[in-house]
Design a protein around this motif. Structure first.
Motif: not given
Ligand code: DON
Length: 581
Positions: A424-426, A428-442
């Motif tokens: 479920f990424g971060s 955080i859900m906005v308008r029915g979809f989840f925002l990623n937490d892709e920056l943790t791939d750094f």
């Protein structure tokens, strides 16, 4: 496989009102039926796969189908991927006989620097924890990328590709087993946020179980807006502003702004390709390490007689095969950790890392009977570029990704690996979809003394991925295999293993995706817990390996283009299916 297909069919009939009379085939030979000959799609969820199948039946291209599947996955497999995430799409243009790599990887906000994941004491944050909330959210790239790919290779109108998923989100489909498991695992986090509490729990507050109705009206509305307005509807204007507000206003705030959203560009890149025993393998270069690491692993193994180690029908990989794969992966991984990063921002010696002479010298470091204690990165040629002083960065853990493989009526193909990074990424859900937490791939740390980490955070930079959508071309130049997997850093091993299983051991896609896993992670040989691979532990220890049993949750998709038809299979560890006509 038969049982999985039966379930797929049942879910589809219940929720999709499939009107076509064309035969839908479980494509693995185990079913005994004929292989599809026109088109095929493998996806990690049966409802999503069938949304894609309807697009192919309507004459859509592989890119059209990938778009439709991604919209459906946003609804039915939100723990793995969605329009709030990023994706890498490898495309084969059958007419031009050309491979194009569409990069929809997320980018770091313009204000992000090397200190993003550094704690107050100057140490690295725990990346799993840092990914929850706004800090790890990168600019979602998948939608811009799909729009770019559609402009180049779409056949059906854009808005048509959203119709089925909008209807499913509005009227409801079914919670799949993997989604139910993910909701239960993550219940305490999902309960904390009103949007996810409203969607994924029943009236009594219990996590939705498999088979429960899954309705997501906010997503239906978002999909309608994107169908009408294109990627601009999400990447600019009120939805972009709402994403930025959600990230910046989170209890663990991030840096994303609406301007970052507007500034995002998907990129069209060349694939990285290399030989393997008479075939040509093409994959994704930076910002992914996947293609380079797989090509390196195979090139190292090409100096050993791997086909002679083929297990008999139904047999397991031998100790020697696992040992050699592990040694090759260890060498490739040492180079990945030191050298790979976003090539648009840091120099990466790709040609040097893939040069046959370099790889021969690296292969000579492998002793056939005893493990190397630790692998150091090599010294590839830099082609005149300034060789930066680098140190390797640590690898973060992760859980949310999906693989889609498609061949359309014209023989065009897609392998797309798509991700929101963690489950479920971060969150955080906005308008029915989840925002990623892709920056943790750094890498959480940017430097040590004067040496820099290639995969450090930087403004607008893409975090290094392991995603490895892959094509195999036969010695006649024809496309032979389409594959890819999920699993974070383990993706490289899952795809390498599937390649050896099919190319060297002659296994069918169904056999390859089901085979127990073994691979190296962080210098340790991992054997898939609860499988026959675990029995190799003692013999590997005798060779000096450090061994552990670990869950190895692949989600591999493989399609084999055979003279008898399209043979595809989805990983039995997930809910996926292969469907075609
Ligand atoms: O890009 C990557 O390599 C990761 N974000 C992928 C994460 C993943 O595969 C988790 N899967 N189960």
């Amino acid at each position: 496989m038969q049982r999985r297909f039966a379930r797929a069919l049942c879910v589809t009939l219940a929720y999709l009102s499939v009107a076509s009379s064309a035969a839908r085939s479980e494509t693995a030979p185990a079913s005994g039926g004929p292989l599809p000959s026109k088109h095929i799609i493998v996806a990690a969820n049966p409802v999503a796969a069938n949304v894609g199948l309807q697009v192919l039946r309507a004459g859509g291209s592989a890119v059209d189908a990938a778009i439709a599947v991604q919209m459906a996955l946003t609804l039915v497999e939100p723990q793995s991927s969605g329009i709030g995430g990023g994706a890498l799409l490898l495309y084969f243009d059958a007419k031009a006989r050309n491979v194009v790599a569409f990069d929809g990887r997320e980018t770091a906000p313009g204000a992000a620097g090397g200190e993003l994941f550094v704690d107050r004491q100057g140490g690295a944050m725990d990346m799993r924890a840092a990914g929850i909330g706004g800090r790890g959210v990168g600019v979602p790239g998948v939608l811009r990328m799909l729009e770019t790919a559609h402009r180049a290779y779409g056949k059906l109108p854009w808005e048509q590709l959203f119709a089925a998923s909008t209807q499913l989100a509005e009227n409801g489909t079914e919670v799949a087993p993997q989604l139910a498991k993910a909701i239960a695992t993550d219940a305490s986090l999902l309960r904390q946020r009103p949007a996810t509490r409203a969607l994924y729990f029943d009236a009594d507050g219990a996590p939705l179980a498999a088979g429960a109705a899954l309705v997501n009206k906010p997503l239906a509305e978002t999909l309608r807006a994107i169908a009408a307005g294109g990627a601009d509807a999400m990447m600019t204007g009120p939805i972009a502003a709402e994403i930025a507000t959600a990230v910046r206003g989170d209890a663990s705030p991030g840096l994303l702004t609406a301007d970052d959203m507007t500034a995002y560009r998907a990129k069209r890149r060349d694939p990285v390709c290399g030989p393997y025993r008479g075939r040509r393998i093409c994959g994704f270069g930076p910002p992914s390490a996947g293609g380079v690491a797989i090509l390196q692993t195979l090139a190292l193994l090409s100096h050993f007689d791997i086909p002679a180690l083929a297990p008999g029908k139904g047999g397991d990989w031998s100790v020697q095969a696992v040992f050699l794969l592990g040694e090759a992966e260890r060498l490739a991984d040492a180079d990945t950790q030191l050298y790979l990063g976003d090539e648009d921002r840091v120099p990466v010696p790709i040609a040097g890392l893939l040069s046959p002479d370099y790889l021969l010298a690296r292969a000579q470091l492998i002793d056939q009977s005893h493990a190397m204690s630790a692998a150091a990165a090599g010294n590839p040629s830099w082609d005149g570029a300034v060789h930066p002083s680098l140190i390797p960065g640590p690898r973060p853990p992760e859980h949310g990704t999906s693989e889609i493989a498609i061949v359309d009526d014209a023989g065009n193909a897609v392998s797309m690996t798509t991700t929101v990074q963690d489950r479920f990424g971060s969150r955080i859900m906005v308008r029915g979809f989840f925002l990623n937490d892709e920056l943790t791939d750094f890498s959480p740390l940017a430097r040590k003394d004067n040496a820099m980490v290639a995969n450090r955070v930087g403004p607008g930079k893409r975090p290094r991925s392991s995603m490895a959508p892959t094509f195999v071309f036969g010695d006649d130049g024809n496309l032979e295999y389409i594959l890819g997997s999920v699993g974070g850093p383990q993706i490289i091993s899952f795809v390498a293993q599937a390649l050896i299983d099919t190319l060297d051991f002659g296994r069918t896609p169904a056999e390859a995706v089901a085979a127990p896993h073994a691979g190296v992670s962080g210098g340790i040989v991992q054997l898939e817990a609860g499988t026959s691979a675990a029995t190799l532990a003692a013999a590997l220890r005798v060779r000096g390996e450090t061994v552990e049993s670990a869950p190895m949750e692949s989600g591999t998709a493989v399609i084999h283009v055979t003279k008898d038809g399209l043979d595809g299979a989805a990983d039995p560890r997930r809910d996926g299916v292969a469907v075609g006509d």
